[in-house]
Scaffold this active site. Structure first.
Site, PDB file in Angstrom:
ATOM      1  N   HIS A  69      58.334  18.926  98.005  1.00 29.00           N
ATOM      2  CA  HIS A  69      57.439  19.340  99.080  1.00 29.00           C
ATOM      3  C   HIS A  69      56.237  18.402  99.131  1.00 29.00           C
ATOM      4  O   HIS A  69      55.797  17.878  98.122  1.00 29.00           O
ATOM      5  CB  HIS A  69      56.929  20.773  98.853  1.00 29.00           C
ATOM      6  N   GLY A  70      55.692  18.230 100.314  1.00 28.57           N
ATOM      7  CA  GLY A  70      54.533  17.351 100.480  1.00 28.57           C
ATOM      8  C   GLY A  70      54.942  16.078 101.186  1.00 28.57           C
ATOM      9  O   GLY A  70      56.077  15.937 101.647  1.00 28.57           O
ATOM     10  N   GLU A  95      53.872  23.878  97.687  1.00 30.04           N
ATOM     11  CA  GLU A  95      53.823  24.368  99.054  1.00 30.04           C
ATOM     12  C   GLU A  95      53.370  25.808  99.064  1.00 30.04           C
ATOM     13  O   GLU A  95      53.857  26.638  98.296  1.00 30.04           O
ATOM     14  CB  GLU A  95      55.193  24.255  99.746  1.00 30.04           C
ATOM     15  N   ASN A  98      63.676  21.874 106.780  1.00 26.08           N
ATOM     16  CA  ASN A  98      62.312  22.360 106.915  1.00 26.08           C
ATOM     17  C   ASN A  98      61.351  21.208 107.208  1.00 26.08           C
ATOM     18  O   ASN A  98      61.441  20.135 106.607  1.00 26.08           O
ATOM     19  CB  ASN A  98      61.869  23.058 105.631  1.00 26.08           C
ATOM     20  N   VAL A  99      60.419  21.463 108.111  1.00 30.89           N
ATOM     21  CA  VAL A  99      59.379  20.493 108.445  1.00 30.89           C
ATOM     22  C   VAL A  99      58.052  21.235 108.474  1.00 30.89           C
ATOM     23  O   VAL A  99      57.902  22.197 109.216  1.00 30.89           O
ATOM     24  CB  VAL A  99      59.637  19.823 109.816  1.00 30.89           C
ATOM     25  N   ASP A 100      57.105  20.782 107.680  1.00 31.90           N
ATOM     26  CA  ASP A 100      55.804  21.443 107.643  1.00 31.90           C
ATOM     27  C   ASP A 100      54.673  20.423 107.509  1.00 31.90           C
ATOM     28  O   ASP A 100      53.807  20.318 108.371  1.00 31.90           O
ATOM     29  CB  ASP A 100      55.758  22.448 106.488  1.00 31.90           C
ATOM     30  N   THR A 101      54.683  19.647 106.437  1.00 31.68           N
ATOM     31  CA  THR A 101      53.586  18.720 106.171  1.00 31.68           C
ATOM     32  C   THR A 101      53.362  17.748 107.326  1.00 31.68           C
ATOM     33  O   THR A 101      52.223  17.513 107.738  1.00 31.68           O
ATOM     34  CB  THR A 101      53.863  17.936 104.870  1.00 31.68           C
ATOM     35  N   SER A 110      55.767  31.465 106.668  1.00 35.28           N
ATOM     36  CA  SER A 110      55.633  31.494 105.212  1.00 35.28           C
ATOM     37  C   SER A 110      54.698  32.638 104.852  1.00 35.28           C
ATOM     38  O   SER A 110      54.038  33.227 105.714  1.00 35.28           O
ATOM     39  CB  SER A 110      55.050  30.172 104.708  1.00 35.28           C
ATOM     40  N   HIS A 118      65.259  21.088 102.072  1.00 38.71           N
ATOM     41  CA  HIS A 118      63.821  21.298 101.967  1.00 38.71           C
ATOM     42  C   HIS A 118      63.157  20.017 101.489  1.00 38.71           C
ATOM     43  O   HIS A 118      63.813  19.116 100.971  1.00 38.71           O
ATOM     44  CB  HIS A 118      63.507  22.415 100.968  1.00 38.71           C
ATOM     45  N   GLY A 119      61.841  19.950 101.625  1.00 38.47           N
ATOM     46  CA  GLY A 119      61.096  18.798 101.119  1.00 38.47           C
ATOM     47  C   GLY A 119      61.539  17.500 101.758  1.00 38.47           C
ATOM     48  O   GLY A 119      61.766  16.501 101.078  1.00 38.47           O
ATOM     49  N   GLY A 120      61.640  17.489 103.082  1.00 35.30           N
ATOM     50  CA  GLY A 120      62.164  16.315 103.775  1.00 35.30           C
ATOM     51  C   GLY A 120      61.132  15.249 104.105  1.00 35.30           C
ATOM     52  O   GLY A 120      61.494  14.145 104.520  1.00 35.30           O
ATOM     53  N   GLU A 143      67.904  29.675  97.626  1.00 36.87           N
ATOM     54  CA  GLU A 143      67.709  28.367  96.988  1.00 36.87           C
ATOM     55  C   GLU A 143      68.147  28.436  95.535  1.00 36.87           C
ATOM     56  O   GLU A 143      67.823  29.391  94.822  1.00 36.87           O
ATOM     57  CB  GLU A 143      66.243  27.935  97.067  1.00 36.87           C
ATOM     58  N   ASP A 147      60.186  31.992 105.553  1.00 42.15           N
ATOM     59  CA  ASP A 147      60.374  30.905 104.592  1.00 42.15           C
ATOM     60  C   ASP A 147      60.294  31.416 103.147  1.00 42.15           C
ATOM     61  O   ASP A 147      60.234  32.621 102.905  1.00 42.15           O
ATOM     62  CB  ASP A 147      59.331  29.825 104.880  1.00 42.15           C
ATOM     63  N   HIS A 148      60.250  30.483 102.207  1.00 42.24           N
ATOM     64  CA  HIS A 148      60.280  30.747 100.768  1.00 42.24           C
ATOM     65  C   HIS A 148      59.669  32.086 100.348  1.00 42.24           C
ATOM     66  O   HIS A 148      58.486  32.326 100.557  1.00 42.24           O
ATOM     67  CB  HIS A 148      59.528  29.646 100.014  1.00 42.24           C
TER      68      HIS A 148
END
Length: 398
Positions: free
Chosen positions: A223-224, A179, A284-287, A61, A262-264, A171, A106-107
């Site tokens: 997201h989150g 995010e 996507n996996v981040d949080t 990102s 996104h935002g999964g 998107e 990413d974004h």
């Protein structure tokens, strides 16, 4: 276990990316994409892929790339340089893990296009030397702009990218939440759900240019991290998007479009399964992995509290050393192990585990560096050489 996709290990690009994502769509699994901010997190993703026999996506990102470059670096190109640094690390080490890796950015919102331009410049330089781009794919997130402008800018960049066979993710419709410093927490709820007509308008604009693109269509994603049930997801809308496109295209394929989720975080397993069955090939996996990385460190500190209060002195005695506890290689490794375990959970939920049996090379057989001397054009060199020879001969006659 599905028949593995016939792609090489290491960072893949071009036709191999198409082949892998089509294999995912056709076989009902998706590949998780993990935001990485360091060599440590990137290595954890690749180690998890090897452990789970799965391809992986590593993505940078804008903020993560700044961290990779160093938070103190204020140069306007720092984020592009950090992204390149991460990509070069992944390219160097990915073959050792024995799995295919898609290197992604990413974004990228409109205000961040200079960052995107910097990465494309690196792609072009890498392509000129090696015949492949540095990155496998890039994402443009212009969902905050009017649809017409969003699509027009994507078309502009996609024309540059197809020449190097770089995948484009775009998107349309907004992912809620916040995010990487971009907040959509107060967005109109209606914009969290993309219509079939919007999705197809993207397809109509990009398909004549090339087939290497995917669409992140919003279906209530945020997201989150949220408890299951606290976010109103409608993954069945993705089925409608595919059906609409199939009818418009008179296609035999029930899922003619590559979709992205996104935002999964906080999604139920049933919602994820529905999204994947509708043609989602990337999530996507981040949080969740951010928490897992920290949690590994937290647990280590809690367990070894009395050994982490000074360089010397612990329950074994006032002069006993604590180096083997505070050495960063110890507690960072605990973070990696925790992140690896959480990545395994995502892979299981997305069905990509055991889709690509790891192919680790014999020890010592891989090159310790991947860079090569500057490439030359043999034909051009021959023509230039002949010209010099002819010039020399004519000079002698005179």
């Amino acid at each position: 276990m599905v028949t593995p996709c016939d792609v090489p290990v290491g960072v893949i690009t071009g036709d191999d990316v198409v082949k892998l994502l089509k294999h995912a769509k056709d076989n009902g699994y998706a590949i998780p994409a993990f935001n990485c901010t360091s060599s440590s997190t990137a290595n954890a993703v690749m180690e998890a892929g090897a452990k789970m026999n799965s391809p992986v996506m590593i993505q940078a990102s804008n903020g993560g790339a700044q961290f990779m470059a160093g938070k103190s670096i204020k140069d306007k190109n720092a984020c592009a340089a950090g992204s390149v640094a991460l990509a070069l690390h992944v390219r160097q080490m990915a073959p050792y893990y024995g799995i295919p890796v898609i290197m992604h950015s990413d974004h990228c919102a409109k205000k961040l296009l200079p960052w995107f331009d910097g990465m494309l410049e690196a792609d072009e330089a890498y392509f000129a030397q090696y015949g492949v781009p540095l990155f496998s794919s890039h994402m443009l997130d212009l969902s905050e702009e009017p649809d017409e402008e969003n699509i027009a800018i994507c078309v502009q960049y996609f024309k540059k990218m197809v020449a190097m066979k770089i995948w484009l993710e775009m998107e349309i419709g907004i992912t809620g939440g916040e995010e990487d410093g971009v907040s959509n927490e107060d967005v109109d709820p209606e914009k969290l759900y993309t219509s079939p007509e919007q999705v197809y308008s993207v397809y109509e604009a990009l398909a004549p240019i090339g087939d290497m693109f995917s669409i992140a269509a919003a279906f209530g994603n945020v997201h989150g991290v949220y408890k299951p049930g606290n976010v109103s997801l409608s993954p069945e809308k993705l089925v409608t998007h595919q059906a609409y496109a199939k009818e418009k295209l008179s296609s035999k394929d029930d899922k003619p479009i590559f979709l992205v989720m996104h935002g999964g975080s906080g999604s139920t397993e049933a919602e994820i399964k529905t999204a994947v069955s509708a043609g989602v090939v990337k999530m996507n996996v981040d949080t969740d992995t951010q928490w897992a990385y920290w949690d590994g460190c937290r647990a280590f500190v809690a367990e070894n509290h009395d050994y982490l209060q000074g360089q010397i002195g612990n329950p074994k005695g006032p002069d006993a050393p604590n180096k083997k506890y505070y050495d960063p290689r110890v507690w960072i490794r605990k973070s990696e192990e925790s992140m690896i375990a959480r990545i395994g959970v995502s892979m299981t939920r997305l069905g990509c585990n055991d889709t690509f049996p790891v192919k680790k090379a014999e020890s010592g057989s891989l090159p310790i560096y991947t860079f090569q001397p500057m490439a030359h054009n043999p034909i051009g060199d021959a023509v230039a050489g002949a010209g010099k020879m002819l010039g020399g001969l004519l000079g002698k006659k005179n």
